[in-house]
Scaffold this active site. Structure first.
Site, PDB file in Angstrom:
ATOM      1  N   ASP A 176     -11.018  -9.500  -2.869  1.00  0.00           N
ATOM      2  CA  ASP A 176     -12.010  -8.790  -3.691  1.00  0.00           C
ATOM      3  C   ASP A 176     -11.442  -7.564  -4.396  1.00  0.00           C
ATOM      4  OD1 ASP A 176     -13.842 -10.671  -2.716  1.00  0.00           O
ATOM      5  OD2 ASP A 176     -14.274  -9.431  -0.954  1.00  0.00           O
TER       6      ASP A 176
ATOM      7  N   GLY B 187     -10.651  -7.437  -7.378  1.00  0.00           N
ATOM      8  CA  GLY B 187     -10.950  -7.504  -8.820  1.00  0.00           C
ATOM      9  C   GLY B 187      -9.967  -8.453  -9.511  1.00  0.00           C
ATOM     10  N   LYS B 188      -9.513  -9.459  -8.757  1.00  0.00           N
ATOM     11  CA  LYS B 188      -8.571 -10.439  -9.339  1.00  0.00           C
ATOM     12  C   LYS B 188      -9.226 -11.152 -10.524  1.00  0.00           C
ATOM     13  CE  LYS B 188      -8.219 -12.555  -5.355  1.00  0.00           C
ATOM     14  NZ  LYS B 188      -8.907 -11.588  -4.488  1.00  0.00           N
ATOM     15  N   GLY B 189     -10.541 -11.501 -10.342  1.00  0.00           N
ATOM     16  CA  GLY B 189     -11.250 -12.231 -11.391  1.00  0.00           C
ATOM     17  C   GLY B 189     -11.134 -11.519 -12.729  1.00  0.00           C
TER      18      GLY B 189
ATOM     19  N   ALA C 141     -13.673 -18.177  -2.068  1.00  0.00           N
ATOM     20  CA  ALA C 141     -13.381 -17.147  -3.070  1.00  0.00           C
ATOM     21  C   ALA C 141     -14.629 -16.812  -3.876  1.00  0.00           C
ATOM     22  CB  ALA C 141     -12.290 -17.650  -4.019  1.00  0.00           C
ATOM     23  N   GLY C 142     -14.689 -15.581  -4.356  1.00  0.00           N
ATOM     24  CA  GLY C 142     -15.763 -15.170  -5.256  1.00  0.00           C
ATOM     25  C   GLY C 142     -15.145 -14.238  -6.275  1.00  0.00           C
ATOM     26  N   HIS C 143     -14.930 -14.728  -7.497  1.00  0.00           N
ATOM     27  CA  HIS C 143     -14.263 -13.941  -8.540  1.00  0.00           C
ATOM     28  C   HIS C 143     -15.261 -13.572  -9.628  1.00  0.00           C
ATOM     29  CE1 HIS C 143     -10.235 -16.015  -7.309  1.00  0.00           C
ATOM     30  NE2 HIS C 143     -10.719 -15.224  -6.376  1.00  0.00           N
TER      31      HIS C 143
ATOM     32  N   THR D 163     -16.281 -17.309   6.074  1.00  0.00           N
ATOM     33  CA  THR D 163     -17.349 -17.454   5.079  1.00  0.00           C
ATOM     34  C   THR D 163     -18.233 -18.661   5.427  1.00  0.00           C
ATOM     35  OG1 THR D 163     -15.926 -18.824   3.709  1.00  0.00           O
ATOM     36  CG2 THR D 163     -15.932 -16.470   3.217  1.00  0.00           C
TER      37      THR D 163
ATOM     38  N   GLN E  70      -8.258 -15.181  -2.413  1.00  0.00           N
ATOM     39  CA  GLN E  70      -8.030 -14.425  -1.181  1.00  0.00           C
ATOM     40  C   GLN E  70      -6.907 -13.400  -1.421  1.00  0.00           C
ATOM     41  OE1 GLN E  70      -8.362 -18.184  -0.616  1.00  0.00           O
ATOM     42  NE2 GLN E  70     -10.449 -17.482  -0.779  1.00  0.00           N
TER      43      GLN E  70
ATOM     44  N   GLY F 245     -22.409 -12.128   0.292  1.00  0.00           N
ATOM     45  CA  GLY F 245     -23.316 -10.983   0.180  1.00  0.00           C
ATOM     46  C   GLY F 245     -23.169  -9.976   1.327  1.00  0.00           C
TER      47      GLY F 245
HETATM   48  P1  GDP Z   1     -11.970 -10.796  -6.652  1.00  0.00           P
HETATM   49  O1  GDP Z   1     -12.414 -11.675  -5.533  1.00  0.00           O
HETATM   50  O2  GDP Z   1     -10.647 -10.179  -6.389  1.00  0.00           O
HETATM   51  O3  GDP Z   1     -12.010 -11.486  -7.986  1.00  0.00           O
HETATM   52  O4  GDP Z   1     -13.014  -9.592  -6.726  1.00  0.00           O
HETATM   53  P2  GDP Z   1     -14.623  -9.682  -6.638  1.00  0.00           P
HETATM   54  O5  GDP Z   1     -15.133 -10.187  -7.935  1.00  0.00           O
HETATM   55  O6  GDP Z   1     -15.048 -10.374  -5.404  1.00  0.00           O
HETATM   56  O7  GDP Z   1     -14.980  -8.162  -6.403  1.00  0.00           O
HETATM   57  C1  GDP Z   1     -14.594  -7.166  -7.292  1.00  0.00           C
HETATM   58  C2  GDP Z   1     -15.840  -6.423  -7.793  1.00  0.00           C
HETATM   59  O8  GDP Z   1     -15.438  -5.243  -8.459  1.00  0.00           O
HETATM   60  C3  GDP Z   1     -16.632  -7.213  -8.820  1.00  0.00           C
HETATM   61  O9  GDP Z   1     -17.979  -6.871  -8.693  1.00  0.00           O
HETATM   62  C4  GDP Z   1     -16.065  -6.715 -10.142  1.00  0.00           C
HETATM   63  O10 GDP Z   1     -16.987  -6.853 -11.228  1.00  0.00           O
HETATM   64  C5  GDP Z   1     -15.830  -5.269  -9.828  1.00  0.00           C
HETATM   65  N1  GDP Z   1     -14.716  -4.620 -10.561  1.00  0.00           N
HETATM   66  C6  GDP Z   1     -13.511  -5.114 -10.891  1.00  0.00           C
HETATM   67  N2  GDP Z   1     -12.734  -4.152 -11.444  1.00  0.00           N
HETATM   68  C7  GDP Z   1     -13.476  -3.025 -11.459  1.00  0.00           C
HETATM   69  C8  GDP Z   1     -13.230  -1.662 -11.866  1.00  0.00           C
HETATM   70  O11 GDP Z   1     -12.138  -1.300 -12.322  1.00  0.00           O
HETATM   71  N3  GDP Z   1     -14.260  -0.781 -11.679  1.00  0.00           N
HETATM   72  C9  GDP Z   1     -15.457  -1.141 -11.163  1.00  0.00           C
HETATM   73  N4  GDP Z   1     -16.395  -0.211 -11.002  1.00  0.00           N
HETATM   74  N5  GDP Z   1     -15.729  -2.385 -10.761  1.00  0.00           N
HETATM   75  C10 GDP Z   1     -14.734  -3.310 -10.904  1.00  0.00           C
HETATM   76  P1  IMO Z   2     -11.560 -13.625  -2.907  1.00  0.00           P
HETATM   77  O1  IMO Z   2     -10.765 -14.672  -3.628  1.00  0.00           O
HETATM   78  C1  IMO Z   2     -12.491 -11.531   0.769  1.00  0.00           C
HETATM   79  C2  IMO Z   2     -12.110 -13.783   4.509  1.00  0.00           C
HETATM   80  C3  IMO Z   2     -13.393 -14.015   5.271  1.00  0.00           C
HETATM   81  C4  IMO Z   2     -12.850 -14.010   6.692  1.00  0.00           C
HETATM   82  C5  IMO Z   2     -11.507 -14.716   6.543  1.00  0.00           C
HETATM   83  C6  IMO Z   2     -11.555 -16.197   6.899  1.00  0.00           C
HETATM   84  O2  IMO Z   2     -12.935 -13.424  -3.446  1.00  0.00           O
HETATM   85  O3  IMO Z   2     -10.772 -12.372  -2.774  1.00  0.00           O
HETATM   86  P2  IMO Z   2     -12.526 -18.327   5.643  1.00  0.00           P
HETATM   87  O4  IMO Z   2     -13.906 -18.674   5.239  1.00  0.00           O
HETATM   88  O5  IMO Z   2     -11.542 -18.289   4.520  1.00  0.00           O
HETATM   89  O6  IMO Z   2     -12.013 -19.175   6.790  1.00  0.00           O
HETATM   90  O7  IMO Z   2     -12.624 -16.827   6.243  1.00  0.00           O
HETATM   91  O8  IMO Z   2     -11.132 -14.559   5.196  1.00  0.00           O
HETATM   92  N1  IMO Z   2     -12.111 -14.241   3.097  1.00  0.00           N
HETATM   93  C7  IMO Z   2     -12.236 -13.408   2.059  1.00  0.00           C
HETATM   94  N2  IMO Z   2     -12.444 -12.078   2.002  1.00  0.00           N
HETATM   95  N3  IMO Z   2     -12.351 -12.228  -0.360  1.00  0.00           N
HETATM   96  C8  IMO Z   2     -12.099 -13.549  -0.341  1.00  0.00           C
HETATM   97  O9  IMO Z   2     -11.799 -14.254  -1.445  1.00  0.00           O
HETATM   98  C9  IMO Z   2     -12.094 -14.222   0.912  1.00  0.00           C
HETATM   99  N4  IMO Z   2     -11.916 -15.499   1.304  1.00  0.00           N
HETATM  100  C10 IMO Z   2     -11.929 -15.496   2.635  1.00  0.00           C
HETATM  101  O10 IMO Z   2     -14.319 -12.986   5.039  1.00  0.00           O
HETATM  102  O11 IMO Z   2     -12.583 -12.686   7.089  1.00  0.00           O
HETATM  103 MG    MG Z   3     -14.034 -11.914  -4.276  1.00  0.00          MG
END
Ligand code: GDP
Ligand code: IMO
Ligand code: MG
Length: 444
Positions: A33, A35-37, A59-61, A148, A243, A321
């Protein structure tokens, strides 16, 4: 020309071709998480091909474009560019039901899938994997991993046990029914006799999943071949990490990890390409640290500052969530990521979230009970358990930076903070995120 010289000439021209292949990888450097997305979406705008090579719908991007938010779980983040080829490689685990749900919800928003392909070797997440993920977590009680519950671990278990069902099987009804019957029987025995759970209706599952197979069939193609051909044609390829490094099955905080290889090397085995095609590896970090699920987190803040970061940064899981645990930036773990991924540069997101937090701390090293200082992340949790973070404190900043247009426009304190992170991590920080929108990135 003598044959041997012709061969040498061919090999030389192939070598030249390999060296010019422009492929980059984006990986997470912390616990996910980061902010890879957002970074992937920005780089995807310059790519011809985007590839997912590991993980699944755990994953959730998030991609934010002009106030429109897209949350992607399995489909590569390049899908928002209609001419970009989006590929799901052999190393991914695919939940057909969720995959179709994602296609439908994105399709309803006008996204096209003409350029989407899935490798037939990818393993399929079946309902018993999801059931067993939940039951094994429950069985572990207080020692649960905090997965997850998407069936990720049990699907990779079957893959390595060599009894998994693959996308090829799913789209061939006879093969699928036979394999699902055999595996389903065994899984039902485990679900009921080991865990005391409820038996699954295997025939109903076969019927339901055969329909999914029919919908997925048109996307199935050999991703390894497609990527190889694209590379030979000089196309820009980007591998989208899911991840993160500290969740890697070997180089993460085992056993509190996921069941795949999110590190850069995972891209090669998860796609079926050689490492020579890669020439850029970008690690994504947050300006602080978060983690969802259980496991060690040396710089965790279980206090008001931690709550402030969570609320300001909207730190709630994109997939489940769940509230994310929050803490200070840990340079020990990012240095570990620089090493194991061979990072060429870093992108640091969410600097804006630290605005108004007060003094900022950065963990520079860990201290052991005997007073010795360690700078490299320990290989085991047992060694990590004894460690205490060593902090350097920085004055915080109160200015709203979300509208800055260049790195130079940032307040001096922000610039100093970023330069300190760069020095401690030993890697160039090439991008700084100051907001969630694709435009809110400062490239250095
Ligand atoms: P990912 O799994 O690495 O793609 O990251 P997620 O999407 O799960 O979580 C990153 C969160 O931070 C998302 O809600 C993005 O919209 C938000 N985000 C990413 N870059 C920035 C930033 O520079 N500033 C802020 N405030 N939010 C950001
Ligand atoms: P993105 O791509 C954050 C975590 C889970 C748990 C562990 C194992 O959005 O960064 P799993 O369901 O994979 O067997 O869970 O890994 N986990 C993540 N945490 N971001 C993710 O993906 C994750 N994918 C798995 O919360 O601790
Ligand atoms: Mg994520």
């Amino acid at each position: 020309m003598c044959r041997i010289f012709q061969i040498v000439k061919n090999v030389k021209s192939m070598k030249g071709m390999v060296q010019t292949m422009p492929a980059s990888i984006v990986v997470g450097t912390q616990w996910g998480d980061e902010g890879k997305g957002k970074i992937i979406d920005i780089i995807a705008s310059r790519a011809d091909v985007v590839v997912r090579s590991q993980g699944g719908n755990n994953a959730g991007h998030t991609v934010v474009n002009n106030g429109e938010t897209y949350k992607l779980h399995l489909i590569p983040s390049g899908i928002l560019y209609k001419d970009t080829l989006c590929l799901i490689g052999a190393g991914v685990v695919l939940d057909p039901k969720d995959f179709i749900g994602e296609l439908d919800s994105l399709g309803a928003r006008g996204v096209s899938f003409d350029n989407l392909k899935v490798d037939p070797r990818a393993h399929v997440i079946m309902p018993w994997h999801i059931t067993l993920d939940g039951l094994s977590e429950q069985f572990r009680g207080n020692s649960d991993i905090g997965t997850t519950k998407r069936g990720i671990g049990p699907t990779y278990m079957d893959k390595y046990e060599r009894c998994g069902i693959r996308v090829y099987d799913l789209i061939h009804p006879e093969v699928f029914a036979e394999k699902a019957r055999a595996t389903g029987k065994l899984k039902n025995a485990i679900i009921t006799k080991v865990y005391g759970g409820e038996e699954l209706d295997i025939e109903a599952i076969i019927k339901e999943y055969t329909e999914y197979g029919k919908r997925i069939a048109k996307y199935v193609d050999d991703v390894s071949v497609i990527v190889y051909e694209a590379a030979k044609a000089g196309k820009q390829i980007m591998f989208e990490g899911a991840q993160a490094t500290l969740l890697d099955i070997d180089f993460g905080t085992y056993p509190y990890v996921t069941s795949s290889h999110p590190v850069s090397a995972g891209v090669c085995v998860g796609t079926g390409v050689g490492p020579m095609i890669i020439n850029d590896i970008i690690g994504v970090a947050k300006a602080y640290t978060t983690r969802v699920g259980k496991g060690p987190f040396p710089t965790e803040l279980n206090n008001e500052t931690g709550d402030l970061i969570r609320n300001r940064g909207g730190e709630f899981g994109t997939t489940t969530g769940r509230p994310r645990r929050t803490g200070w930036f840990d340079a020990v773990i990012v240095r570990h990521s620089v090493r194991v991924n061979g990072l060429s540069k870093l992108a640091v997101n969410k600097l804006d979230t630290l605005c108004g937090i007060g003094d900022l701390k950065i963990c520079t090293a860990y201290k052991k009970p005997d007073g010795s200082i360690i700078k490299d992340f320990p290989p085991t949790l047992e060694e990590l358990a004894d460690c205490e973070p060593v902090y350097e404190t920085f004055p915080g900043f109160d200015d709203d930076i979300s509208g800055c247009r260049s790195f130079d426009e940032l307040p001096e304190l922000c610039k100093k903070y970023i330069l300190k992170l760069e020095e401690l991590c030993g890697c160039k920080i090439a991008m700084v995120g100051i907001g969630p929108d694709r435009s809110q990135i400062l490239e250095r």
